[in-house]
Design an enzyme around this catalytic site. Structure first.
Site, PDB file in Angstrom:
ATOM      1  N   GLU A 116       0.764  -1.244  -0.051  1.00  0.00           N
ATOM      2  CA  GLU A 116       0.022  -0.206  -0.040  1.00  0.00           C
ATOM      3  C   GLU A 116       1.021   1.471  -0.055  1.00  0.00           C
ATOM      4  OE1 GLU A 116      -4.312  -1.328   2.068  1.00  0.00           O
ATOM      5  OE2 GLU A 116      -2.742  -0.635   3.060  1.00  0.00           O
ATOM      6  N   CYS A 129       4.059   8.431   1.363  1.00  0.00           N
ATOM      7  CA  CYS A 129       4.380   7.367   2.096  1.00  0.00           C
ATOM      8  C   CYS A 129       4.574   6.141   1.261  1.00  0.00           C
ATOM      9  CB  CYS A 129       3.204   7.179   3.290  1.00  0.00           C
ATOM     10  SG  CYS A 129       3.707   5.902   4.403  1.00  0.00           S
ATOM     11  N   CYS A 136       6.346  -7.304   6.904  1.00  0.00           N
ATOM     12  CA  CYS A 136       7.323  -6.993   7.644  1.00  0.00           C
ATOM     13  C   CYS A 136       7.688  -7.998   8.738  1.00  0.00           C
ATOM     14  CB  CYS A 136       6.659  -5.537   8.512  1.00  0.00           C
ATOM     15  SG  CYS A 136       8.065  -4.864   9.558  1.00  0.00           S
ATOM     16  N   CYS A 140       6.167  -5.088  15.266  1.00  0.00           N
ATOM     17  CA  CYS A 140       5.951  -4.048  16.317  1.00  0.00           C
ATOM     18  C   CYS A 140       4.376  -4.397  16.826  1.00  0.00           C
ATOM     19  CB  CYS A 140       6.032  -2.720  15.800  1.00  0.00           C
ATOM     20  SG  CYS A 140       7.801  -2.446  15.408  1.00  0.00           S
ATOM     21  N   CYS A 143       1.352  -2.025  15.560  1.00  0.00           N
ATOM     22  CA  CYS A 143       1.242  -1.889  13.915  1.00  0.00           C
ATOM     23  C   CYS A 143       0.674  -2.842  13.270  1.00  0.00           C
ATOM     24  CB  CYS A 143       2.897  -1.579  13.570  1.00  0.00           C
ATOM     25  SG  CYS A 143       2.953  -1.157  11.853  1.00  0.00           S
ATOM     26  N   CYS A 371      -1.090   6.332   9.758  1.00  0.00           N
ATOM     27  CA  CYS A 371       0.251   5.663  10.287  1.00  0.00           C
ATOM     28  C   CYS A 371      -0.080   4.387  11.107  1.00  0.00           C
ATOM     29  CB  CYS A 371       1.018   6.602  11.299  1.00  0.00           C
ATOM     30  SG  CYS A 371       2.500   6.216  11.823  1.00  0.00           S
TER      31      CYS A 371
END
Length: 394
Positions: A116, A129, A136, A140, A143, A371
């Site tokens: 994305e 962004c 990933c 985290c 996230c 975010c």
């Protein structure tokens, strides 16, 4: 899942992106790589530099997609280019537009994988962004992207391709007679490497893509308009300054190792002491090029007055600004956003200590573009809330 080494990641990437048509995609090639490729199809070394400049400008200044459009090249040379090369960008699968004007693109890359990309319009600039990996490896806990396992690194072409497809959508490639850089159309004026993935676990491809973005004869963004955000891959931080030279942001979020180990597990490998030592020694850090400390505000987790005072103490001596991020919730998220009054009190402590402490206004929440909310649509649709919680270790 253990992080892949750069070598194994590159091997994985190569295996997945070998072109079926035998044509080399020139999007993402550095100037040296493009020069070598042209020499490989018969361009003389004497002519190679000129040809690189010509192709480069057509591709990255004018935004063309066909070799036939490159009218200052001979027909024979254009035919040679078409015989051996192609100009290929990631495919935009869907585009969502928020009520605040934020645009989120679901982008498909080689192998059918998806990432994305988010464009955030503001009064005086537009920020894109972009993603550096599919999924990933950092997990985290706050996230959403971290609940999607790492598939592979993006190539330099897939990274810079995100910039190019956004410029396509914004219709901001220059018209004849228009300049480049800040003299040209600039709806997309800034890039942040804050999308899916950890950029410093894909260093070479990120570096090459950003060098293309900064090249003065193409997209021509200055290095100070590009910000790379890392969760703290300490060995690559110094290298970022020397080989990319962009602005640096740190996904910080915790003021003790105990809390940061939970929020940003890479802290178990490179703890706060090691991270802060690397930041204090960052070659480009100065009052004019401050390091941004990103700090997501999690209710009753990291938002106390004591946390604010510890944060100020930790960054003492490092030219910095603190970017406070109200937590953007997602389905199955284990945290809640700090109350507005609590965020303001936290910001006041930092401001009174002499640091800028802007509170980021959430953008694109209604389309899951804020975010920490990015995740490929297929992965999001595939997993139930129970599965998301299990992946997050809850």
């Amino acid at each position: 899942m253990q992080p892949q080494t750069p070598i194994t990641q590159d091997v994985m990437t190569i295996k997945r992106i070998l072109p079926e048509d035998g044509l080399t995609n020139i999007v993402g090639l550095t100037r040296d790589q493009l020069r070598d490729a042209l020499i490989g199809v018969g361009v003389t070394e004497k002519q190679a530099k000129m040809r690189v400049n010509q192709v480069w400008q057509w591709l990255y200044h004018w935004g063309v997609r066909e070799f036939d459009v490159m009218t200052n090249l001979s027909k024979d040379f254009r035919a040679t280019l078409a015989e051996h090369f192609k100009i290929e960008l990631p495919e935009v699968v869907t585009k969502d537009v928020s009520t605040d004007g934020t645009r989120k693109y679901l982008v498909r890359i080689a192998g059918g994988h998806e990432v994305e990309v988010v464009y955030i319009p503001e009064k005086d600039r537009g920020t894109l962004c972009i993603s550096s990996q599919v999924g990933c490896t950092l997990t985290c806990s706050f996230c959403h992207t971290g609940t999607q396992k790492l598939v592979r690194n993006l190539t330099a072409g897939e990274i810079i391709g995100q910039v190019m497809l956004a410029r396509d959508d914004l219709n901001e490639w220059p018209e004849p007679g228009q300049g480049t850089g800040d003299n040209g159309p600039r709806l997309l004026s800034n890039i942040v490497l804050m999308g899916m993935g950890e950029p410093l676990y894909n260093f070479e491809n990120v570096r090459d893509a950003m060098k293309i973005a900064m090249d003065g004869e193409g997209i021509a963004l200055s290095r100070r308009r590009i910000t790379l955000s890392t969760s703290g891959v300490v060995p690559e931080i110094h290298r970022t300054a020397n080989e990319i030279g962009c602005m640096l942001a740190i996904s910080f979020h915790g003021t003790t190792d105990e809390i940061r180990d939970k929020l940003v597990p890479i802290n178990k490998k490179w703890n706060l002491e090691k991270l802060l030592e690397a930041l204090a020694a960052y070659p480009k850090v100065s009052n004019s090029e401050r390091i941004t400390f990103e700090y997501v505000m999690l209710k009753d987790v990291n938002d106390s007055d004591e946390d604010a005072r510890r944060l100020v103490k930790l960054i003492e001596g490092i030219p910095a600004k603190i970017n406070l991020i109200p937590f953007n919730e997602w389905p199955g998220a284990p945290y809640k956003r700090s109350d507005s009054d609590r965020i303001k009190a936290f910001a006041d402590i930092i401001y009174n200590a002499g640091y800028a402490s802007p509170i980021r206004r959430p953008r694109g929440e209604d389309i899951m573009a804020a975010c920490g909310q990015l995740k490929s649509a297929t992965e999001r649709a595939r997993k139930s809330r129970k599965q998301i919680d299990a992946d997050a270790g809850l």
